[in-house]
Scaffold this active site. Sequence first.
Site, PDB file in Angstrom:
ATOM      1  NE  ARG A 166       9.320  -2.953  10.236  1.00  0.00           N
ATOM      2  CZ  ARG A 166       8.494  -2.250   9.444  1.00  0.00           C
ATOM      3  NH1 ARG A 166       8.679  -0.956   9.284  1.00  0.00           N
ATOM      4  NH2 ARG A 166       7.485  -2.845   8.844  1.00  0.00           N
ATOM      5  NE  ARG A 186      -5.553   1.966  10.799  1.00  0.00           N
ATOM      6  CZ  ARG A 186      -4.940   3.134  10.698  1.00  0.00           C
ATOM      7  NH1 ARG A 186      -5.492   4.193  11.261  1.00  0.00           N
ATOM      8  NH2 ARG A 186      -3.798   3.255  10.058  1.00  0.00           N
ATOM      9  NE  ARG A 224       1.615  -5.526  11.989  1.00  0.00           N
ATOM     10  CZ  ARG A 224       2.726  -5.517  11.242  1.00  0.00           C
ATOM     11  NH1 ARG A 224       3.719  -6.357  11.497  1.00  0.00           N
ATOM     12  NH2 ARG A 224       2.827  -4.682  10.228  1.00  0.00           N
ATOM     13  NE  ARG A 265       8.212  -5.412   6.804  1.00  0.00           N
ATOM     14  CZ  ARG A 265       6.940  -5.029   6.798  1.00  0.00           C
ATOM     15  NH1 ARG A 265       6.427  -4.437   5.723  1.00  0.00           N
ATOM     16  NH2 ARG A 265       6.183  -5.238   7.863  1.00  0.00           N
ATOM     17  CE  LYS A 278      -2.360   0.725   3.746  1.00  0.00           C
ATOM     18  NZ  LYS A 278      -1.697   1.916   4.318  1.00  0.00           N
TER      19      LYS A 278
END
Length: 590
Positions: free
Chosen positions: A226, A162, A237, A197, A86
Amino acid sequence: MLNCSHSVYPHHHNSYINIPSSTPITSSSSTFSLHHSTSLSFSSTSKSRHGSLHLNANPRQKGFKVLCSRSEPLKVMISGAPASGKGTQCELIVQKFGLVHVSTGDLLRAEVSAGTEIGNKAKEYMNSGRLVPDEIVTAMVKARLSRDDAKQNGWLLDGYPRTSAQAQSLEEMKIRPDVYILLNVPDEILIDRCVGRRLDPETGKIYHITHFPPESEEIKKRLITRPDDTEEKVKSRLQIYKQNVQAILSTYLDILNEIDGNRPKDAVFKEIENLLLRLEEKKEAGKSGVGDNKNPTKPTFIKESWRGIPTRLNNIPHSREIREYFYNDILQATTRAINDGKTRLKVEINLPELNPEMDVYRIGTLMELVRSVALSFADDGKRVKVCVQGAMGKGGPSGMPLQLAGTRKILEFMDWGEYGAKDTFIRIGSIGAEEVEEQDDMFLLVAPQNAIGNCIIDDLKAMTDAAGNRPVVLINPRLRDVPGASGNMQTMGREKRLEYAASFEICYFFRLLYYSGTQYPIMGALRMSYPHAYELYKRVDESPGKEKYVILSSFSKRPTGEEINDAFEGRDRSKAKRPSGIWGFLSSVF
C-alpha cells in the site's frame, strides 16, 4: 536539570485549584474524604454522623461505585497507532460484548453515500482536498451515538477523538466513555508490521511477508504494498498519532487503561475482556441496588473525573481545597488497587505540605490524610487499624524519629466523626505482629521509617506476615537502610531488608520537580495513580497569576532522572544519550 528536592519557598500568587464545580464538598469537620458510602451498622445501637440510628448486628459491606449510569450499557473508546492491532481488537470486542462499532471513516462514507445534509457538507471538503472540520465530524458522531442501537447495546468509539478540541466537544455534549483503552506497541514493532504488510488486490486480504505469509506462490505474486506503508510515511503517521494522543490524554487520564499490544491478539483481548467484564459487573451491581445509599442525605462514594494537577503548590500552608483534592486522588488509587486484590501497597506523596522531613508540624497534614482514607474505608464497612511505630529504644540516637513523636497521641485526640467510628471501625495501634487481630480488615501505617541504629523492617515484616492476605498500606514510608554507629540493625540481613522494602507496590505517587539546586519555581510534576502509567507534567505560566500543568510524557514504570530530563529537553528516548554535566545530576537524586 530538574531536582526533586522537597523543600520549597512559597509563591506570591493567590491560591488556585482546578476542581470541577460538581465536586461535592462536605462541611463536616470530621473528615476531608468527599464521597463516602456511609450506611454503617454497628453491633449495638449507635448514632450515625447524620443522626440516624442503626440496630443491625454487623456492618454491611458496601461496594465502591464508578461514575457511570446504573442502567446504561458499556461505553468504550479505543486508540492505537497504525498496525497496533486495534482493528482486530475492535472486532473481538464487538463479537463478545455486542457493542455498536463507531468509526469516523465509516461514518463519513455512510453519510456521503446517503446524501444527508451532514454528508453533503463533508463531501464539499473532501472533494476540495480539505480536512473535514471538527464540528461536522463531531456532529456525525453525536448523531450516531444517539441512535437506539447504540443507546441499548452500548458503543465502541474507534480512534476518535483525535484532537483536544474534539475531546472537549464530546465532553460538552456529555459524551463520555466508561473506559479509554490505549494499545501500546513499540515503534520498531509498528514500523515492521507496516513495512512488511502486503495487500491482495483481488480479495482485500492483508498479509505480512514474515509473520503472516500468503498461502501460495500464486497469491504472493499478486500482492502489493500500500502507498502509505513505506517506512518514511509510517514514521510520519506515528508522529502524528502520538501528537494526537498526547493532546487528548489529559481529558481521559482518570479512565485510561493502557494495554500492552505487543503480544498475541488473544492475550491482548483477554486483558481487554477482563477489564470490560469488571466494568459490567460494577454497572450491574449499581443497577441491582448493591451498595445503594439508603440515606439520601449522605454522599455516595463515586470515582470523580480527574481534571488535572492543582496549581499554586508552593503556597504553604495548602488550601483546604488542595488538601481535599489530593486526599480524594489517593483514596481512589488505593481503592482501585485493593479492589484488584493488591495487599502490599504504599503511597508516596511529597507535596511541601505533606513532607514532615523538613518541618515537623507538617505531620499534622499527613495525619489528616490518613484519617480521611481510614474514614472512607470505614464508611465502606471495613475495620481499619491505623498504626504508628512506637519508640525504638531509649535516648535520642535510638529513639523514634522526631517527626513521629507524639503522633499516636494526636491521632487519639483527633475528631473521628459523630457516629463513633473510632474504637469500632477504626482503631489506633502500633507496628508489630502483636497488633494484628482477627477482626482487622486492613492496616494503614503512618510513615514507617528506620531510625539511627534501629530498623523498623523486622517489626513491619512480622506484622505483614501476621496480616496474611489483608491489605497493608504504607503512607509515605522511608525504609532506606540507615546505618547506625552501633551497627545494630536487628536480625534481618541488609539484602533481605532492601528486598522486603521493595516488595510493596506503589499505588499512588506524586512529586514536584525543580531545577537542580533550586527550590523555586516548580518546573513540573510526576504523578502515578494505580493502575495508570506514570505521567510527567510541565508547569506552564499562562498569564500573571495563572498557571497550568501540561503533560509531557508517560512511562509504564517509574522514570529515571535521565528519562525525565530527556522529556523536558524534547529528546527522543530511543536516541537520547546519557546527560552530562549539570543535566546529569538528577539521576543521582531522583
